[in-house]
Design an enzyme around this catalytic site. Structure first.
Site, PDB file in Angstrom:
ATOM      1  N   TYR A 154      82.720 -47.584  10.016  1.00 15.12           N
ATOM      2  CA  TYR A 154      82.583 -46.247  10.595  1.00 15.12           C
ATOM      3  C   TYR A 154      81.796 -45.343   9.653  1.00 15.12           C
ATOM      4  O   TYR A 154      81.866 -45.504   8.437  1.00 15.12           O
ATOM      5  CB  TYR A 154      83.960 -45.600  10.776  1.00 15.12           C
ATOM      6  CG  TYR A 154      84.900 -46.324  11.694  1.00 15.12           C
ATOM      7  CD1 TYR A 154      85.089 -45.897  12.998  1.00 15.12           C
ATOM      8  CD2 TYR A 154      85.630 -47.425  11.251  1.00 15.12           C
ATOM      9  CE1 TYR A 154      85.977 -46.548  13.848  1.00 15.12           C
ATOM     10  CE2 TYR A 154      86.520 -48.088  12.088  1.00 15.12           C
ATOM     11  CZ  TYR A 154      86.686 -47.642  13.383  1.00 15.12           C
ATOM     12  OH  TYR A 154      87.563 -48.290  14.214  1.00 15.12           O
TER      13      TYR A 154
ATOM     14  N   HIS B  86      83.885 -44.392  17.694  1.00 23.08           N
ATOM     15  CA  HIS B  86      83.983 -45.846  17.782  1.00 23.08           C
ATOM     16  C   HIS B  86      83.162 -46.402  16.632  1.00 23.08           C
ATOM     17  O   HIS B  86      82.130 -45.839  16.280  1.00 23.08           O
ATOM     18  CB  HIS B  86      83.431 -46.353  19.118  1.00 23.08           C
ATOM     19  CG  HIS B  86      84.271 -45.954  20.282  1.00 23.08           C
ATOM     20  ND1 HIS B  86      85.487 -46.531  20.550  1.00 23.08           N
ATOM     21  CD2 HIS B  86      84.087 -45.014  21.243  1.00 23.08           C
ATOM     22  CE1 HIS B  86      86.014 -45.978  21.624  1.00 23.08           C
ATOM     23  NE2 HIS B  86      85.185 -45.043  22.065  1.00 23.08           N
TER      24      HIS B  86
ATOM     25  N   LYS C  50      78.290 -52.738  19.558  1.00 22.59           N
ATOM     26  CA  LYS C  50      78.241 -52.441  18.132  1.00 22.59           C
ATOM     27  C   LYS C  50      77.050 -53.164  17.525  1.00 22.59           C
ATOM     28  O   LYS C  50      76.620 -54.185  18.028  1.00 22.59           O
ATOM     29  CB  LYS C  50      79.535 -52.888  17.455  1.00 22.59           C
ATOM     30  CG  LYS C  50      80.725 -52.148  18.043  1.00 22.59           C
ATOM     31  CD  LYS C  50      81.987 -52.431  17.344  1.00 22.59           C
ATOM     32  CE  LYS C  50      83.162 -51.746  18.004  1.00 22.59           C
ATOM     33  NZ  LYS C  50      82.971 -50.399  18.434  1.00 22.59           N
TER      34      LYS C  50
END
EC number: 4.6.1.16
Length: 182
Positions: A119, A127, A158
């Site tokens: 993150y 997210h 991602k």
């Protein structure tokens, strides 16, 4: 220094105020029974740390880890213990430490099929934009393995990052993949 207790493959901080302090200094650990707190004030239960987080925090002098016999495990002993419990711990820890030192928030990526979820702001605030797989630079990766890594990162939206660790120089290099439709 915060007192933490080694329990198998986890480390617990039983004091809630100390748990809140550690969590607020970089989103370390998980409060038992609380998923993704948005604010340190939400930490109202003991904190559970992974061994990787614990080794890092012990090295930084933020926690003192005590085993079941009451012995304090300094950084080196905790690192050695963790190496026996976690496969490829040295590679994983090197990547974890490097990412933390670069200012990222690093959490387990197991549910994404990766070593880490990374993150920029923190869990509960965003997210995780990246999933990271830690690899020894001398280790061969088959095309099939690479595709399976990519499937997971693509399906969870991602970015896939391979972290290549050179054990000799202790350096980490990163390769980020971008998947395109053709």
């Amino acid at each position: 220094m915060v007192k933490a207790l080694l329990v198998g493959s986890k480390v617990l901080i039983p004091n809630v105020d100390e748990s809140r302090y550690i969590y607020s200094n970089g989103f370390y650990g998980k409060a038992i029974g609380i998923s993704k707190p948005k604010d340190p004030k939400d930490i109202i239960r003991p904190l559970e740390l992974s061994l990787i987080e614990s080794v890092y925090l012990a090295k930084k002098g933020l926690i003192k880890v005590i085993d079941k016999n009451g012995e304090v495990l300094e950084y080196e002993k905790l690192y050695e213990y963790s190496s026996k419990i976690i496969n490829k711990f040295d590679i994983m820890y090197r990547v974890y430490e490097d990412l933390r030192e670069k200012g990222f928030i690093v959490r387990s990526g197991v549910k994404y099929g990766a070593d880490f979820a990374v993150y920029t702001l923190g869990p509960g605030l965003e997210h995780a934009p990246y999933v990271v797989i830690a690899v020894d630079i001398d280790e061969e990766i088959t095309p099939h393995e690479l595709l399976s890594f990519g499937r997971v990162s693509h399906s969870t939206r991602k970015r896939l990052v391979l972290a290549l660790v050179d054990r000799k120089s202790e350096s980490v290099r990163y390769i980020m993949f971008k998947w395109v439709k053709m």
